[in-house]
Write a protein that holds these residues in place. Structure first.
Motif, PDB file in Angstrom:
ATOM      1  N   PRO A  31       0.831  -1.215   0.000  1.00  0.00           N
ATOM      2  CA  PRO A  31       0.000   0.000   0.000  1.00  0.00           C
ATOM      3  C   PRO A  31       0.866   1.266   0.000  1.00  0.00           C
ATOM      4  CG  PRO A  31       0.106  -0.911   2.210  1.00  0.00           C
ATOM      5  CD  PRO A  31       0.870  -1.857   1.327  1.00  0.00           C
ATOM      6  N   VAL A  32       0.722   2.096  -1.012  1.00  0.00           N
ATOM      7  CA  VAL A  32       1.479   3.350  -1.029  1.00  0.00           C
ATOM      8  C   VAL A  32       0.708   4.449  -0.289  1.00  0.00           C
ATOM      9  CG1 VAL A  32       0.606   4.194  -3.268  1.00  0.00           C
ATOM     10  CG2 VAL A  32       2.875   4.890  -2.468  1.00  0.00           C
ATOM     11  N   GLN A  33      -0.640   4.353  -0.321  1.00  0.00           N
ATOM     12  CA  GLN A  33      -1.463   5.292   0.437  1.00  0.00           C
ATOM     13  C   GLN A  33      -2.870   4.729   0.568  1.00  0.00           C
ATOM     14  OE1 GLN A  33      -1.353   8.533  -2.761  1.00  0.00           O
ATOM     15  NE2 GLN A  33      -3.465   8.711  -2.049  1.00  0.00           N
ATOM     16  N   TYR A  34      -3.629   5.319   1.484  1.00  0.00           N
ATOM     17  CA  TYR A  34      -5.032   4.975   1.708  1.00  0.00           C
ATOM     18  C   TYR A  34      -5.876   6.189   1.322  1.00  0.00           C
ATOM     19  CZ  TYR A  34      -2.942   1.095   4.248  1.00  0.00           C
ATOM     20  OH  TYR A  34      -2.217  -0.020   4.576  1.00  0.00           O
ATOM     21  N   PRO A  35      -7.197   6.113   1.408  1.00  0.00           N
ATOM     22  CA  PRO A  35      -8.027   7.261   0.987  1.00  0.00           C
ATOM     23  C   PRO A  35      -7.696   8.565   1.711  1.00  0.00           C
ATOM     24  CG  PRO A  35      -9.390   5.295   1.116  1.00  0.00           C
ATOM     25  CD  PRO A  35      -8.037   4.905   1.641  1.00  0.00           C
ATOM     26  N   LEU A  36      -7.142   8.493   2.924  1.00  0.00           N
ATOM     27  CA  LEU A  36      -6.766   9.699   3.654  1.00  0.00           C
ATOM     28  C   LEU A  36      -5.757  10.539   2.874  1.00  0.00           C
ATOM     29  CD1 LEU A  36      -7.329  11.026   6.455  1.00  0.00           C
ATOM     30  CD2 LEU A  36      -5.311   9.800   7.316  1.00  0.00           C
ATOM     31  N   GLY A  37      -4.855   9.871   2.131  1.00  0.00           N
ATOM     32  CA  GLY A  37      -3.852  10.569   1.333  1.00  0.00           C
ATOM     33  C   GLY A  37      -2.536  10.725   2.075  1.00  0.00           C
ATOM     34  N   VAL A  38      -1.438  10.819   1.323  1.00  0.00           N
ATOM     35  CA  VAL A  38      -0.092  10.800   1.896  1.00  0.00           C
ATOM     36  C   VAL A  38       0.116  11.930   2.900  1.00  0.00           C
ATOM     37  CG1 VAL A  38       2.368  11.027   1.378  1.00  0.00           C
ATOM     38  CG2 VAL A  38       0.925   9.594  -0.072  1.00  0.00           C
ATOM     39  N   LEU A  39      -0.283  13.152   2.554  1.00  0.00           N
ATOM     40  CA  LEU A  39      -0.020  14.295   3.427  1.00  0.00           C
ATOM     41  C   LEU A  39      -0.729  14.134   4.770  1.00  0.00           C
ATOM     42  CD1 LEU A  39       0.399  17.953   2.475  1.00  0.00           C
ATOM     43  CD2 LEU A  39      -1.162  17.433   4.330  1.00  0.00           C
ATOM     44  N   LYS A  40      -2.012  13.779   4.747  1.00  0.00           N
ATOM     45  CA  LYS A  40      -2.756  13.611   6.005  1.00  0.00           C
ATOM     46  C   LYS A  40      -2.271  12.392   6.791  1.00  0.00           C
ATOM     47  CE  LYS A  40      -6.960  16.097   4.690  1.00  0.00           C
ATOM     48  NZ  LYS A  40      -8.404  16.001   4.389  1.00  0.00           N
ATOM     49  N   GLU A  41      -1.852  11.331   6.080  1.00  0.00           N
ATOM     50  CA  GLU A  41      -1.302  10.159   6.772  1.00  0.00           C
ATOM     51  C   GLU A  41      -0.021  10.538   7.510  1.00  0.00           C
ATOM     52  OE1 GLU A  41      -0.865   6.764   4.144  1.00  0.00           O
ATOM     53  OE2 GLU A  41      -2.795   7.195   3.206  1.00  0.00           O
ATOM     54  N   HIS A  42       0.819  11.310   6.851  1.00  0.00           N
ATOM     55  CA  HIS A  42       2.063  11.787   7.463  1.00  0.00           C
ATOM     56  C   HIS A  42       1.771  12.590   8.727  1.00  0.00           C
ATOM     57  CE1 HIS A  42       6.215  13.704   7.071  1.00  0.00           C
ATOM     58  NE2 HIS A  42       5.612  14.484   7.946  1.00  0.00           N
ATOM     59  N   LEU A  43       0.894  13.582   8.613  1.00  0.00           N
ATOM     60  CA  LEU A  43       0.596  14.457   9.749  1.00  0.00           C
ATOM     61  C   LEU A  43      -0.102  13.699  10.868  1.00  0.00           C
ATOM     62  CD1 LEU A  43      -0.501  17.671   7.819  1.00  0.00           C
ATOM     63  CD2 LEU A  43       1.691  17.253   8.968  1.00  0.00           C
ATOM     64  N   HIS A  44      -0.954  12.727  10.517  1.00  0.00           N
ATOM     65  CA  HIS A  44      -1.631  11.925  11.546  1.00  0.00           C
ATOM     66  C   HIS A  44      -0.598  11.152  12.371  1.00  0.00           C
ATOM     67  CE1 HIS A  44      -5.122   9.872  13.333  1.00  0.00           C
ATOM     68  NE2 HIS A  44      -4.257   8.879  13.469  1.00  0.00           N
ATOM     69  N   ARG A  46       2.536  11.994  12.915  1.00  0.00           N
ATOM     70  CA  ARG A  46       3.257  12.952  13.765  1.00  0.00           C
ATOM     71  C   ARG A  46       2.403  13.399  14.967  1.00  0.00           C
ATOM     72  NH1 ARG A  46       7.957  12.147  12.211  1.00  0.00           N
ATOM     73  NH2 ARG A  46       8.935  13.177  10.432  1.00  0.00           N
ATOM     74  N   GLU A  47       1.078  13.456  14.771  1.00  0.00           N
ATOM     75  CA  GLU A  47       0.209  14.011  15.814  1.00  0.00           C
ATOM     76  C   GLU A  47      -0.447  12.941  16.678  1.00  0.00           C
ATOM     77  OE1 GLU A  47      -2.443  16.328  13.423  1.00  0.00           O
ATOM     78  OE2 GLU A  47      -0.822  17.630  12.716  1.00  0.00           O
ATOM     79  N   HIS A  48      -0.671  11.761  16.116  1.00  0.00           N
ATOM     80  CA  HIS A  48      -1.407  10.707  16.834  1.00  0.00           C
ATOM     81  C   HIS A  48      -0.651   9.382  16.728  1.00  0.00           C
ATOM     82  CE1 HIS A  48      -4.654  13.611  17.203  1.00  0.00           C
ATOM     83  NE2 HIS A  48      -4.589  13.826  15.889  1.00  0.00           N
ATOM     84  N   ALA A  49      -1.122   8.450  15.911  1.00  0.00           N
ATOM     85  CA  ALA A  49      -0.424   7.173  15.712  1.00  0.00           C
ATOM     86  C   ALA A  49      -0.786   6.585  14.354  1.00  0.00           C
ATOM     87  CB  ALA A  49      -0.773   6.183  16.829  1.00  0.00           C
ATOM     88  N   GLY A  50       0.215   6.067  13.682  1.00  0.00           N
ATOM     89  CA  GLY A  50       0.020   5.420  12.394  1.00  0.00           C
ATOM     90  C   GLY A  50       0.447   3.968  12.460  1.00  0.00           C
ATOM     91  N   LEU A  51      -0.286   3.110  11.752  1.00  0.00           N
ATOM     92  CA  LEU A  51       0.043   1.678  11.691  1.00  0.00           C
ATOM     93  C   LEU A  51       0.556   1.355  10.295  1.00  0.00           C
ATOM     94  CD1 LEU A  51       0.003  -1.021  13.281  1.00  0.00           C
ATOM     95  CD2 LEU A  51      -2.178  -1.492  12.151  1.00  0.00           C
ATOM     96  N   PHE A  52       1.772   0.815  10.239  1.00  0.00           N
ATOM     97  CA  PHE A  52       2.430   0.464   8.985  1.00  0.00           C
ATOM     98  C   PHE A  52       2.571  -1.052   8.884  1.00  0.00           C
ATOM     99  CE2 PHE A  52       3.832   4.538  10.478  1.00  0.00           C
ATOM    100  CZ  PHE A  52       4.096   5.329   9.363  1.00  0.00           C
ATOM    101  N   HIS A 217      -8.660   1.565  17.382  1.00  0.00           N
ATOM    102  CA  HIS A 217      -8.440   2.661  18.320  1.00  0.00           C
ATOM    103  C   HIS A 217      -8.618   3.989  17.580  1.00  0.00           C
ATOM    104  CE1 HIS A 217      -6.597   5.280  21.285  1.00  0.00           C
ATOM    105  NE2 HIS A 217      -6.591   4.269  22.155  1.00  0.00           N
ATOM    106  N   PRO A 218      -9.324   4.956  18.147  1.00  0.00           N
ATOM    107  CA  PRO A 218      -9.585   6.215  17.440  1.00  0.00           C
ATOM    108  C   PRO A 218      -8.330   7.016  17.098  1.00  0.00           C
ATOM    109  CG  PRO A 218     -10.349   6.323  19.732  1.00  0.00           C
ATOM    110  CD  PRO A 218     -10.018   4.895  19.456  1.00  0.00           C
ATOM    111  N   SER A 219      -7.209   6.731  17.766  1.00  0.00           N
ATOM    112  CA  SER A 219      -5.969   7.471  17.485  1.00  0.00           C
ATOM    113  C   SER A 219      -5.190   6.909  16.302  1.00  0.00           C
ATOM    114  CB  SER A 219      -5.054   7.453  18.717  1.00  0.00           C
ATOM    115  OG  SER A 219      -5.630   8.147  19.794  1.00  0.00           O
TER     116      SER A 219
END
Length: 374
Positions: A31-44, A46-52, A217-219
């Protein structure tokens, strides 16, 4: 490579369910990106938590009383004194001091080491280990048996602590066997984003259940390779095959910090790894080129492969990684420059579509790292 010949991670069906845009990467459909998009995935992240999903990486176990000493002969890193429950960044070097791959090494205790190597290099790394360690220790690949998830960002510890409270007491580069949803996992407090977070090795058949639980999880949001790349670039972290390769030494790549002090020129166990003489010569005498951070002074992104020139237009280097940094709020790059131009603040120019783009040599990381050191 046609998509029918691409390998799938254990989370492939989940990626499709989540609406991921899939691309070939290191022989896998990823997966290169999801519907959220690369920029929002990046910022999410940094601000919350991302699952890779990083299950394409290679997981290998070494077993035997001689495992640490045997591995130490292949890397410029202190493995013998690596404490149980800790991991360390390492590199396989060749006889010319070039980097064959970079990897993580953890001490599981009980004469067992756990290695994570890069996806594109894992078969050659396995052959390299078997060639040199045969008869000294057991080399067991776990490529099909285990998946690898990375939970990254400031909320990662809160999220994972709900499943295993003990992870909150771990610090950067600690490694532990941790039960998650009743399944034995390997958990390290580390990652590839510059953020606090964890990497979780889980049996392949249990990976989807764990991923779904974390994503509930909502984060937490699912994050693709696009944001993974921009996050690691902001953190000033190398990507093998781009920022370093078999023709690049650790000194040229700015990775002297990763050569353990006991293994350096004046160390207690100096040398004993491939290419040590050349690396020590460079450590003592310097190098003709070095990896540096670069900040374009206009909005034009500068991409990998762009030539770098001086004020007179003479070629003095090449960009090895480049793009846009969402947290930085502008373009950024790394490149190899002739030694005369590596001082911070030096003006250089990248050639982008025939146009000169002004850049300044910059310190790295571009965005402060936030590893949890206790």
């Amino acid at each position: 490579m046609s998509t029918e010949h691409l390998l799938h991670t254990p989370l492939h069906a989940l990626h499709l369910e989540l609406g991921a845009r899939m691309v070939p990467f290191a022989g896998y459909d990823m997966p290169v990106q999801y519907p959220l998009g690369v920029l929002k995935e990046h910022l999410h992240t940094r601000e919350h938590a991302g699952l890779f999903d990083v299950s394409h990486m290679g997981q290998i176990v070494l077993r035997g009383k001689d495992a640490a000493q045997a591995l130490e002969a292949l890397v410029p890193v202190d493995i013998i004194d690596l404490p149980a429950g800790m991991q360390r960044y390492a590199m396989f070097t060749n006889e010319q001091g070039g980097i064959l791959d970079d990897l993580m090494v953890a001490n599981l205790g009980g004469d067992e080491l756990f290695l994570v190597v890069n996806a594109a290099c894992k078969e050659q790394d396995l052959a390299h280990l078997r060639q040199h360690l045969d008869g000294r220790c057991e080399v067991q690949p776990l490529f099909a048996e285990r998946a690898l998830l990375a939970l990254q960002g400031p909320a990662a510890v809160t999220v994972l602590s709900e499943l295993a409270p003990q992870v909150a007491d771990m610090t950067f580069m600690q490694f532990a066997r941790v039960p998650l949803l009743g399944v034995d996992c390997y958990v390290s407090r580390s990652g590839y984003t510059g953020e606090d977070g964890f990497e979780i090795s889980v049996p392949a058949h249990e990976a989807e259940a764990l991923a779904r639980r974390l994503l509930a999880h909502p984060s937490v949001q699912a994050i693709g390779l696009g944001a993974r790349d921009s996050l690691r670039l902001e953190a000033g972290l190398c990507l093998y095959g781009h920022d370093m390769n078999e023709q690049t030494t650790p000194i040229e790549a700015g990775l002297l910090w990763a050569i353990s002090k006991p293994r350096r020129l004046e160390g207690a166990r100096a040398g004993g790894f491939p290419g040590a003489d050349r690396i020590f010569t460079q450590q003592r005498d310097g190098v003709s080129r070095k990896r540096v951070g670069l900040l374009p002074q206009e909005r034009t992104p500068v991409r990998e492969g762009a030539e770098i020139v001086d004020e007179q237009g003479q070629v003095i280097g090449t960009v090895c990684s480049g793009g846009f940094g969402p947290s930085l709020g502008g373009p950024l790059a790394m490149g190899y420059l002739d030694n005369a131009y590596i001082a911070l603040g030096t003006s250089v120019w990248a050639i982008v579509r025939g146009k000169k783009v002004h850049m300044l040599v910059s310190k790295m990381p571009f965005v402060p790292q936030r590893y949890y050191r206790g």
